[in-house]
Motif scaffolding. Sequence first.
Motif, short mmCIF file in Angstrom:
data_model
loop_
_atom_site.label_atom_id
_atom_site.label_comp_id
_atom_site.label_asym_id
_atom_site.label_seq_id
_atom_site.Cartn_x
_atom_site.Cartn_y
_atom_site.Cartn_z
N ILE A 26 0.83 -1.20 0.00
CA ILE A 26 0.00 0.00 0.00
C ILE A 26 0.87 1.25 0.00
O ILE A 26 0.56 2.25 -0.68
CB ILE A 26 -0.95 0.00 1.21
CG1 ILE A 26 -1.95 -1.17 1.12
CG2 ILE A 26 -1.71 1.32 1.31
CD1 ILE A 26 -2.89 -1.11 -0.07
N THR A 27 1.98 1.23 0.73
CA THR A 27 2.90 2.37 0.73
C THR A 27 3.49 2.60 -0.66
O THR A 27 3.64 3.75 -1.11
CB THR A 27 4.03 2.15 1.75
OG1 THR A 27 3.44 2.03 3.06
CG2 THR A 27 5.01 3.31 1.75
N GLU A 30 0.80 4.29 -2.74
CA GLU A 30 0.68 5.70 -2.36
C GLU A 30 1.83 6.54 -2.93
O GLU A 30 1.61 7.65 -3.45
CB GLU A 30 0.64 5.83 -0.84
CG GLU A 30 -0.63 5.28 -0.22
CD GLU A 30 -0.55 5.16 1.29
OE1 GLU A 30 -1.60 5.23 1.95
OE2 GLU A 30 0.58 4.99 1.82
N VAL A 33 1.35 6.98 -6.73
CA VAL A 33 0.28 7.93 -7.04
C VAL A 33 0.78 9.36 -6.85
O VAL A 33 0.50 10.25 -7.66
CB VAL A 33 -0.97 7.65 -6.19
CG1 VAL A 33 -1.99 8.79 -6.33
CG2 VAL A 33 -1.62 6.33 -6.60
N GLN A 34 1.54 9.59 -5.80
CA GLN A 34 2.10 10.93 -5.59
C GLN A 34 3.06 11.31 -6.71
O GLN A 34 3.10 12.46 -7.15
CB GLN A 34 2.80 11.00 -4.23
CG GLN A 34 1.84 11.04 -3.06
CD GLN A 34 0.82 12.17 -3.19
OE1 GLN A 34 1.18 13.34 -3.38
NE2 GLN A 34 -0.45 11.82 -3.08
N ILE A 63 -5.01 -1.15 -7.58
CA ILE A 63 -5.75 -0.60 -6.44
C ILE A 63 -7.02 -1.41 -6.20
O ILE A 63 -7.39 -1.70 -5.06
CB ILE A 63 -6.06 0.89 -6.69
CG1 ILE A 63 -4.76 1.71 -6.61
CG2 ILE A 63 -7.09 1.41 -5.70
CD1 ILE A 63 -4.93 3.17 -7.00
N SER A 67 -7.51 -3.64 -2.67
CA SER A 67 -8.62 -3.37 -1.74
C SER A 67 -9.52 -4.58 -1.60
O SER A 67 -9.97 -4.92 -0.49
CB SER A 67 -9.42 -2.16 -2.20
OG SER A 67 -9.98 -2.37 -3.48
N ARG A 98 -6.84 3.36 2.86
CA ARG A 98 -5.67 3.97 2.21
C ARG A 98 -5.68 3.72 0.70
O ARG A 98 -5.32 4.60 -0.10
CB ARG A 98 -4.40 3.45 2.85
CG ARG A 98 -4.18 4.00 4.26
CD ARG A 98 -3.02 3.31 4.95
NE ARG A 98 -1.75 3.50 4.24
CZ ARG A 98 -0.60 2.93 4.61
NH1 ARG A 98 -0.57 2.12 5.67
NH2 ARG A 98 0.50 3.16 3.93
N ALA A 99 -6.09 2.52 0.30
CA ALA A 99 -6.20 2.24 -1.13
C ALA A 99 -7.25 3.13 -1.78
O ALA A 99 -7.06 3.65 -2.89
CB ALA A 99 -6.54 0.76 -1.36
N ASP A 101 -8.17 6.11 -0.74
CA ASP A 101 -7.63 7.46 -0.81
C ASP A 101 -6.63 7.60 -1.96
O ASP A 101 -6.56 8.65 -2.61
CB ASP A 101 -6.95 7.83 0.51
CG ASP A 101 -7.96 8.18 1.60
OD1 ASP A 101 -9.12 8.49 1.25
OD2 ASP A 101 -7.58 8.15 2.78
N ALA A 102 -5.89 6.53 -2.23
CA ALA A 102 -5.00 6.56 -3.38
C ALA A 102 -5.80 6.68 -4.67
O ALA A 102 -5.41 7.42 -5.60
CB ALA A 102 -4.13 5.29 -3.40
N SER A 105 -6.80 10.16 -5.24
CA SER A 105 -5.69 11.07 -5.54
C SER A 105 -5.14 10.92 -6.95
O SER A 105 -4.30 11.73 -7.37
CB SER A 105 -4.55 10.83 -4.53
OG SER A 105 -4.97 11.12 -3.21
#
Length: 449
Positions: A26-27, A30, A33-34, A63, A67, A98-99, A101-102, A105
């Motif tokens: 997951i990290t 994230e 995606v950033q 993703i 999830s 968190r997934a 939210d990714a 984003s």
Amino acid sequence: MMSVEQLRDYCPKIRRNQLAVDEHLITMIEADVQEYRSYLREPRPQLPPAELAELLPLMGWLILEASLSRLWEITAGYEALSGPQRERSEAAVELIARAADAARSLPWPEFAPRALGAIRAQALAASKRDTESGYDDAWILHQEAKAKHDSYLDSHGSDPASERYVRDLGEVLLQLALAETGTACRTAERVLGQWAEGKVEGTWTEADSARWTQRMYRQLADGAEIGTRALAIARGIEERWGFTHYVSEDRLALQTSYRLPAIMTARAILLMVSMGPEMEALGRLPGDGFENWAEARGDLLKRFEDAYRYIERPAHNENGEPWPLLEDHERSVVQLRLHLALLAPGYDFAARTVFDPCVAANPFDGGAVTVMSSWLAATGDQGRQRGDANVIGSATKPSFIRSVEAVRRAFGGSSGYAEWRREWFELDRYCDADGRRGRVDQALAEADG
């Protein structure tokens, strides 16, 4: 940043349970995606840059798979538990959030439509809290996913170059609709089935009954509507692109894509039929242009039949052989037919697909009710009872029980639902709970009083 090759490797491995979805993965999602967002330079181009064009759809798939893989670890009602079950559930909920939210984003999210599946998973995780606030959160998340889907579809317009994404969005909508309809049914099934326990625990009082009836009916209506829309979209996918035999980078919609959305849509509609007299007693209008609740009931039953027929549509595996119903789906079919038989004595609805003689029972007389009830109560191949009768066999909300009896009378039947409940107590989903029979008898007595 994960490469195209890595993404293509990870997604099927997660689906086959060959790759764990953990904090590390997951990290990584994230962080990627950033990094994708660093391409959001002004003026923002309408299409994603070449560096992201191939990555975005695959990241959406990753993703989705990430999830979904953790969703099954969440125990229903986990907030009321303690120890490992609660800890495992809460850890899964956090990773799913968190997934999701990714997914929110992602730049150019309309080119990563499968990522919407993470918001769907977050909604299902919320509903598994089995609390009023959990149901509220789930409904809000379903509406978010649906609004994003419609926005993404609109952004592609009629551009022939976007055909792949239009197809992908149609396939994703099947998943979104299934989740929303499923949440509506889950909420109703939980509230109706556990109403007696909720009264004992102080969760609900009879003063809450009218509010919950109207709330459940509204959500069921929304769920049935999007379920019906999804079935129409599935038909369009089949006609335009066909279905697939395996989930892959290119396709999500399997040959069996009609079945579960049709089951859930039909289930939602039958619950609406069951609750119609309740709504009428509360002074609510049937809506949709109907002059009275009898007209609305007739339309709902027609919609039920249409949805049910999608369950029976033929599906074939890669060898051209018939793709049989899963055991869970067979049980759902019997539950649906039994529910209708208890609502509408004498109703004529012949099955076109018959996997057991009890499914062929028609019209729905007392004999049909008995053979379907017996099939559910019998011991299956796994050495345990095949199943319960779902909400029609478990409801303890007195106003719902009265409403079912009122529907039966509208079809010229006697008030036999309560007698059936007493005779087939083993088809109550919660029959093994301490004191359950006493609470069921009390609910039936209150309904009769």
